[in-house]
Every structure is written in structure tokens, then in C-alpha cells.
Design an enzyme around this catalytic site. Sequence first.
Site, PDB file in Angstrom:
ATOM      1  CD1 TRP A 101      -2.401  -2.097   1.602  1.00 32.84           C
ATOM      2  CD2 TRP A 101      -3.099  -0.909  -0.156  1.00 32.84           C
ATOM      3  NE1 TRP A 101      -3.481  -2.744   1.058  1.00 32.84           N
ATOM      4  CE2 TRP A 101      -3.931  -2.040  -0.015  1.00 32.84           C
ATOM      5  CE3 TRP A 101      -3.346  -0.023  -1.204  1.00 32.84           C
ATOM      6  CZ2 TRP A 101      -4.993  -2.300  -0.883  1.00 32.84           C
ATOM      7  CZ3 TRP A 101      -4.405  -0.281  -2.077  1.00 32.84           C
ATOM      8  CH2 TRP A 101      -5.212  -1.408  -1.905  1.00 32.84           C
ATOM      9  CG  ASP A 172      -3.177   4.168   3.889  1.00 34.71           C
ATOM     10  OD1 ASP A 172      -4.213   3.958   4.562  1.00 34.71           O
ATOM     11  OD2 ASP A 172      -2.949   3.617   2.795  1.00 34.71           O
ATOM     12  CE  LYS A 196      -9.348  -2.362   2.974  1.00 30.58           C
ATOM     13  NZ  LYS A 196      -8.112  -1.686   2.684  1.00 30.58           N
TER      14      LYS A 196
HETATM   15  C1  LIG Z   1      -7.646  -1.093   1.425  1.00 31.05           C
HETATM   16  C2  LIG Z   1      -6.525  -0.138   1.574  1.00 31.05           C
HETATM   17  C3  LIG Z   1      -6.371   0.956   0.710  1.00 31.05           C
HETATM   18  C4  LIG Z   1      -7.269   1.184  -0.495  1.00 31.05           C
HETATM   19  O1  LIG Z   1      -8.500   1.570  -0.117  1.00 31.05           O
HETATM   20  P1  LIG Z   1      -9.667   1.849  -1.190  1.00 31.05           P
HETATM   21  O2  LIG Z   1     -10.748   2.286  -0.279  1.00 31.05           O
HETATM   22  O3  LIG Z   1      -9.930   0.576  -1.892  1.00 31.05           O
HETATM   23  O4  LIG Z   1      -9.197   2.921  -2.092  1.00 31.05           O
HETATM   24  C5  LIG Z   1      -5.338   1.837   0.929  1.00 31.05           C
HETATM   25  N1  LIG Z   1      -4.488   1.646   1.957  1.00 31.05           N
HETATM   26  C6  LIG Z   1      -4.596   0.599   2.800  1.00 31.05           C
HETATM   27  C7  LIG Z   1      -3.624   0.455   3.916  1.00 31.05           C
HETATM   28  C8  LIG Z   1      -5.615  -0.319   2.640  1.00 31.05           C
HETATM   29  O5  LIG Z   1      -5.733  -1.353   3.485  1.00 31.05           O
END
Ligand SMILES: *Cc1c(COP(=O)(O)O)cnc(C)c1O
Length: 360
Positions: A101, A172, A196
Site C-alpha cells: 500500500w 494511511d 476495513k
Molecule cells: C484497502 C486499503 C487501501 C485502499 O482503499 P480503497 O478504499 O480501496 O481505495 C489503501 N491503503 C490501505 C492500507 C488499505 O488497506
Amino acid sequence: MRVFNFSAGPAALPEPVLRQAAAEMLDWHGSGMGVMEMSHRGPEFIAIHAEAVALLRELLAVPANYRVLFMQGGGLGENAIVPLHLLGRNPRADFVVTGAWSKKSFREAQRYGSISLAADAAVDGRYRGIPPASAWKLDRAAAYVHICTNETIDGVEYFFTPDTGAVPLVADASSHLLSRPMDVSKYGLIFGGAQKNIGPAGLTIVIVREDLLGQAHALCPSAFEYRTVAEHESMYNTPPTYAIYIAGLVFKWLAAQGGLAGMEARNIEKADLLYRAIDATGFYTNSVAPDCRSRMNVPFYLHDERLNAPFLKGAEERGMVQLKGHRSVGGMRASIYNAMPLAGVQALVAWMREFEKAHG
Ligand SMILES: *Cc1c(COP(=O)(O)O)cnc(C)c1O
């Protein structure tokens, strides 16, 4: 019958939340309407929204000089929206790549500025640890430093907060936000998609320090401009109303679990149980450094790849689904977010032992 759902996202939600949402589906609190049918400018939804923001601020102890924004666009959307904001005046940023990511974030940011790789944890294309912050090549004149505090695919989580001095730290935190307390004051900006660990897909949470608002690049879309969104209490355009409502119910559920400290204790118990089972024999392996093994996403491999299919099939027959690893890394992955009960991890560990006895 409900299964134990180990999906990495969209992921399982707490059952009491789903039950309450079901009970309120046709008529929210005597309004005669479901939440999906309400105007976002009506008093009912304004109350739902205000309560969700207040609960989130309380759970995370968000300092007064930070704004909580409910946006759309997901984690990948923020990979563009963050640089569009923070690189408006100074094009330089540092990225620390510790998994799939942060690597994606690093690549996307290159479209918007002059981006440096301050540290790259890849060894033979795999991510198994976090280089010590003292070894990062940080530019003191950078506009920000980006990290991914929980790598959902690689199973690498930060258990320290790097000190980047006066340079704002951007995290993030998509896949572990609200799994434990977090010192928000050490970050300039934290973002995460809700799907998540918080609620339905479609809601993106942004927590941003006020002094970082209002620096956006002229081409940043208005609907994604933090200052505009903040000035309109996340209602500049129609927000993801139903997702905000469900997130609000999850926040209430979290508060009833003892808040984030209570949640962290449960998450430690679940993760310890699973990692102990993986480490017990050579049949299963996880090669992430012990000090940064994710409590949320636990990738593991069977010693013989040919056993993957029968392992997954037997798990499914026992009511455990979505254990297949991400296609880029293979093997298995158990995502054990807040809503996964201890009983789910116990069932998985029992199946792992049973399977090992039959095939070990
Ligand atoms: C799932 C995830 C993303 C992407 O998220 P989207 O909502 O699909 O754009 C980005 N960073 C991390 C750490 C993730 O787990």
C-alpha cells in the site's frame, strides 16, 4: 447462520450493529424514514452526523486543532488528494515504503510532486519489517512524510510513531484505525477507508491538523478540498449518509467495549493466539519481524503450497471464509479486525491443528 468472515475488506461488522441497523431500516427513531432516504440537510441526518463525529473524536481523543472529515474516494483517492493539498506550495515529500500500500501511495504521489523514497523495506520483493526511523533519509525541507501504519497485504504494522520533527507526518491507517489508541497529535494527517475496520465501503475518514487546510493546489477538485469540506461540516456535497450512520453505530459499539484501550486488549489476545499457533511448529510460517507483526492482518503460509486448497475447503466447511491470501503474495491471510470475535480465532486455530495432524 453467520460465518466467521476473515475478509481483508470490505470486512465483517459487529453483529449488534447489523441488528440495530436492520431494526431501524424502515423507520429511524419514529421519523417514518430509513436513514438512506433522508436528506443530508434534514435535522435527523444532521443529528446522526454530529453524533458520529463527536463519538469518533472522543474515541481517538482527537485534539481540538484537528478536523474530522467524512469524505469519499477511499484510501486510493487520498493517495492523490493528500499530495494535491500538501504539495501546493512545496513539491517535495518523503515516502517510507513498507509494503504494497505505501508503494502504491509512493507511485501515485509522483504524479503531483518531487517524491523521494526515504526508506524501502523490500527484500527480494517482499516486505517483512520496518527500517528503523534513524535510518530513514529524511529531507528536513519536505512538505510531509508518508507512512502506511498497517500494511494490509504484507501484515506489517507500526508499533512506534516516527518523529519527523517539524515536517508533518501523514499516515494511511486504513486497516487499523480504531483498533487501538493513537496519539493523533503526532500526525499532520491520518486517513483511512472505512471498509476495513469501521463500516461500509464508501466512507473515507480524514483527520487533519487545521494549519494544513487551505494549501491545496489550484486544480484540486472542490469536492475533495479539505478546507471546503471542513467549512461545510463534510456536507459540501452529499456525503455517504448510510455509511456514516453505520460508522456511528460502530463507534457506539466500540465505546461499549471499553473504547480503544479495551479493543486493543482484545486485539492483542486474538493476534497472540494466532501467531502462537503459526509459530508452534514448522507446518505454518509467517516471516514478518516479531516487533511489527500486524494485529489486524495475519498472512501465513503452509509448508506445502499444494495443501492450500484443501485447507481453505475445510475451513469453509467449518464456517470460516475469506482466508485466501492476497493474489500478489499467495498463501493465507486471516484479517482479524475489531469485529472478529475471539471465538473466530479459536475456531481457526483449532482447524489449523486438526489440519496439521492430518497432513503434517
Ligand atoms: C484497502 C486499503 C487501501 C485502499 O482503499 P480503497 O478504499 O480501496 O481505495 C489503501 N491503503 C490501505 C492500507 C488499505 O488497506
